[in-house]
Write an enzyme that holds these catalytic residues in place. Structure first.
Site, PDB file in Angstrom:
ATOM      1  N   GLY A  67     -31.251 -20.834  19.021  1.00 28.09           N
ATOM      2  CA  GLY A  67     -31.301 -19.844  17.937  1.00 28.09           C
ATOM      3  C   GLY A  67     -30.497 -18.598  18.242  1.00 28.09           C
ATOM      4  O   GLY A  67     -29.871 -18.019  17.342  1.00 28.09           O
ATOM      5  N   ASP A  68     -30.483 -18.185  19.491  1.00 28.68           N
ATOM      6  CA  ASP A  68     -29.696 -17.018  19.904  1.00 28.68           C
ATOM      7  C   ASP A  68     -28.216 -17.259  19.609  1.00 28.68           C
ATOM      8  O   ASP A  68     -27.531 -16.406  19.036  1.00 28.68           O
ATOM      9  CB  ASP A  68     -29.923 -16.749  21.397  1.00 28.68           C
TER      10      ASP A  68
END
Length: 152
Positions: free
Chosen positions: A38-39
């Site tokens: 997700g980062d």
């Protein structure tokens, strides 16, 4: 001659086939694994938005991106989304799993609360990405950026 990919669905299928990705149940990933992907996904979306303003010095693009891809900004985005009840119950549960996950890393330039909140946001981004819900992911990030005054 290669075919043009004109939809998110077509891109997703092409991506999976080309990289020979196997089907996995996204719910089996740990919240920190979701935050890991997700980062990267969030950063790619932000960099795409920053570049869309036109060609400028890379240093200036980096400064703008860095202001948005940090724990403080991510924490503020998810707080605004939660406050305005933009998330489904399932999305809230994924966020909370990420927020409550015990990480061995610590915040460098953020409070512990912001760091953990941002980890929850990143887990949600990873979950939506791996689930193939790219439209929902971009919608939520767009709403969040707008609410913190970063969507012109």
């Amino acid at each position: 001659m290669e075919e043009s990919i004109t939809s998110l669905s077509a891109f997703s299928d092409y991506f999976k086939n080309t990289l020979k990705l196997k089907e996995v149940d996204v719910k089996t990933y740990s919240p920190l694994a979701l935050a890991y992907i997700g980062d990267g996904v969030y950063e790619l979306i932000v960099r795409t938005k920053v570049m869309n303003h036109g060609s400028t010095q890379v240093h200036n693009m980096h400064k703008k991106s860095a202001r948005l891809v940090n724990a403080g900004a991510q924490a503020e985005i998810i707080r605004r989304l939660l406050e305005d009840e933009d998330l489904t119950p399932e999305e809230v549960a994924v966020y909370k799993r990420g927020r409550n996950a015990k990480s061995v890393t610590t915040a460098k330039h953020a409070t512990v609360a912001d760091y953990r909140t941002a980890t929850g946001f990143e887990a949600l981004c990873g979950y939506l990405y791996l689930n193939g819900s790219l439209d929902r992911l971009v919608t939520l990030i767009g709403k969040g950026l707008e609410r913190i005054g970063e969507l012109e």
